[in-house]
Design a protein around this motif. Structure first.
Motif, mmCIF file in Angstrom:
data_model
loop_
_atom_site.group_PDB
_atom_site.id
_atom_site.type_symbol
_atom_site.label_atom_id
_atom_site.label_comp_id
_atom_site.label_asym_id
_atom_site.label_seq_id
_atom_site.Cartn_x
_atom_site.Cartn_y
_atom_site.Cartn_z
ATOM 1 N N GLU A 23 32.861 5.657 -52.053
ATOM 2 C CA GLU A 23 31.632 4.944 -52.418
ATOM 3 C C GLU A 23 30.799 5.814 -53.355
ATOM 4 O O GLU A 23 30.592 7.000 -53.102
ATOM 5 C CB GLU A 23 30.815 4.577 -51.177
ATOM 6 C CG GLU A 23 31.420 3.482 -50.337
ATOM 7 C CD GLU A 23 31.467 2.114 -51.017
ATOM 8 O OE1 GLU A 23 30.649 1.844 -51.912
ATOM 9 O OE2 GLU A 23 32.344 1.328 -50.640
ATOM 10 N N GLY A 24 30.344 5.222 -54.452
ATOM 11 C CA GLY A 24 29.495 5.927 -55.390
ATOM 12 C C GLY A 24 30.226 6.807 -56.395
ATOM 13 O O GLY A 24 29.600 7.347 -57.301
ATOM 14 N N ARG A 25 31.533 6.965 -56.254
ATOM 15 C CA ARG A 25 32.277 7.761 -57.243
ATOM 16 C C ARG A 25 32.443 6.959 -58.518
ATOM 17 O O ARG A 25 32.856 5.815 -58.499
ATOM 18 C CB ARG A 25 33.684 8.110 -56.728
ATOM 19 C CG ARG A 25 33.701 9.192 -55.713
ATOM 20 C CD ARG A 25 35.118 9.698 -55.542
ATOM 21 N NE ARG A 25 35.234 10.402 -54.275
ATOM 22 C CZ ARG A 25 36.346 10.959 -53.845
ATOM 23 N NH1 ARG A 25 37.449 10.884 -54.563
ATOM 24 N NH2 ARG A 25 36.370 11.578 -52.697
ATOM 25 N N ALA A 26 32.159 7.589 -59.617
ATOM 26 C CA ALA A 26 32.357 6.949 -60.917
ATOM 27 C C ALA A 26 33.823 7.092 -61.336
ATOM 28 O O ALA A 26 34.503 8.044 -60.957
ATOM 29 C CB ALA A 26 31.453 7.601 -61.951
ATOM 30 N N PHE A 27 34.277 6.156 -62.119
ATOM 31 C CA PHE A 27 35.650 6.161 -62.630
ATOM 32 C C PHE A 27 35.829 7.308 -63.618
ATOM 33 O O PHE A 27 35.065 7.447 -64.566
ATOM 34 C CB PHE A 27 35.935 4.827 -63.323
ATOM 35 C CG PHE A 27 37.363 4.641 -63.748
ATOM 36 C CD1 PHE A 27 38.222 3.885 -62.989
ATOM 37 C CD2 PHE A 27 37.836 5.213 -64.919
ATOM 38 C CE1 PHE A 27 39.542 3.692 -63.383
ATOM 39 C CE2 PHE A 27 39.142 5.032 -65.328
ATOM 40 C CZ PHE A 27 39.997 4.280 -64.553
ATOM 41 N N VAL A 28 36.834 8.142 -63.380
ATOM 42 C CA VAL A 28 37.193 9.240 -64.284
ATOM 43 C C VAL A 28 38.721 9.280 -64.350
ATOM 44 O O VAL A 28 39.389 9.486 -63.328
ATOM 45 C CB VAL A 28 36.665 10.611 -63.775
ATOM 46 C CG1 VAL A 28 37.106 11.732 -64.711
ATOM 47 C CG2 VAL A 28 35.155 10.593 -63.620
ATOM 48 N N TRP A 29 39.259 9.088 -65.544
ATOM 49 C CA TRP A 29 40.716 9.090 -65.707
ATOM 50 C C TRP A 29 41.326 10.369 -65.122
ATOM 51 O O TRP A 29 40.880 11.468 -65.414
ATOM 52 C CB TRP A 29 41.101 8.981 -67.185
ATOM 53 C CG TRP A 29 40.977 7.592 -67.709
ATOM 54 C CD1 TRP A 29 39.971 7.099 -68.487
ATOM 55 C CD2 TRP A 29 41.870 6.498 -67.482
ATOM 56 N NE1 TRP A 29 40.179 5.776 -68.753
ATOM 57 C CE2 TRP A 29 41.345 5.378 -68.155
ATOM 58 C CE3 TRP A 29 43.060 6.362 -66.775
ATOM 59 C CZ2 TRP A 29 41.976 4.143 -68.136
ATOM 60 C CZ3 TRP A 29 43.687 5.127 -66.763
ATOM 61 C CH2 TRP A 29 43.139 4.032 -67.446
ATOM 62 N N GLY A 30 42.346 10.182 -64.292
ATOM 63 C CA GLY A 30 43.116 11.302 -63.747
ATOM 64 C C GLY A 30 42.460 12.029 -62.592
ATOM 65 O O GLY A 30 43.105 12.821 -61.921
ATOM 66 N N ALA A 31 41.182 11.784 -62.352
ATOM 67 C CA ALA A 31 40.468 12.466 -61.267
ATOM 68 C C ALA A 31 39.974 11.468 -60.220
ATOM 69 O O ALA A 31 40.106 11.711 -59.025
ATOM 70 C CB ALA A 31 39.299 13.273 -61.822
ATOM 71 N N ALA A 32 39.414 10.365 -60.672
ATOM 72 C CA ALA A 32 38.900 9.329 -59.775
ATOM 73 C C ALA A 32 39.121 7.983 -60.452
ATOM 74 O O ALA A 32 38.182 7.340 -60.915
ATOM 75 C CB ALA A 32 37.422 9.561 -59.472
ATOM 76 N N ASP A 33 40.383 7.586 -60.547
ATOM 77 C CA ASP A 33 40.703 6.300 -61.162
ATOM 78 C C ASP A 33 41.316 5.374 -60.117
ATOM 79 O O ASP A 33 41.478 5.753 -58.958
ATOM 80 C CB ASP A 33 41.599 6.475 -62.392
ATOM 81 C CG ASP A 33 42.896 7.201 -62.106
ATOM 82 O OD1 ASP A 33 43.371 7.185 -60.955
ATOM 83 O OD2 ASP A 33 43.456 7.791 -63.048
ATOM 84 N N CYS A 34 41.647 4.166 -60.525
ATOM 85 C CA CYS A 34 42.081 3.166 -59.551
ATOM 86 C C CYS A 34 43.393 3.551 -58.872
ATOM 87 O O CYS A 34 43.548 3.359 -57.661
ATOM 88 C CB CYS A 34 42.153 1.779 -60.180
ATOM 89 S SG CYS A 34 43.228 1.606 -61.598
#
Length: 140
Positions: A23-34
């Motif tokens: 919750e609250g994590r922003a999308f970041v390619w390779g670190a916090a992606d779908c």
């Protein structure tokens, strides 16, 4: 297809806790992606990563090039090589789905939580009806 994975006792609580952690994590390619979100929930439920050997990437372009280097034309092709596909209507809690979600990229991966699936969007998780998904895969 990849290694058979099974859900460990208490998977429901670990799945809920993992989703809360995102919750609250922003999308970041390779670190916090779908796909990273889906893999994290699978690890929480089963103790293993169903897609363990992905190359590092930090952009959509790098992710696409990595898929091509692995011999896949899409995320769906990659997942098909590791997990059994199931009809969307039979997706159950903890399974993965692919579909468009508001604020997420087209074809975003998500995790089924009941009648809805959680997808990681630019500003964190969003919920969409499971039956709006285009494809589904069984986790354990």
């Amino acid at each position: 297809m990849g290694t058979v994975i099974t859900r460990r006792e208490g998977w429901e609580l670990r799945l809920a806790a993992e989703i809360r952690d995102w919750e609250g994590r922003a999308f970041v390619w390779g670190a916090a992606d779908c796909l990273g979100f889906c893999r994290a929930t699978a690890r929480a439920m089963t103790g293993s990563d169903p897609i363990p050997d992905l190359p590092d990437y930090a952009s959509e372009m790098q992710a696409a090039k990595g898929l091509v280097r692995l011999g896949f034309g899409s995320i769906a092709d990659l997942i098909d090589a590791h997990l059994p596909r199931v009809p969307v209507a039979l997706a159950r809690r903890g399974d993965w789905v692919m579909g468009d979600a508001a604020g997420a990229l087209p074809g975003a991966m998500g995790v089924v939580t009941g009648r809805h699936a959680v997808h990681l969007a630019e500003r964190g998780p969003v919920r969409r009806p499971v039956l709006d998904a285009e494809a589904a895969w069984r986790i354990g």
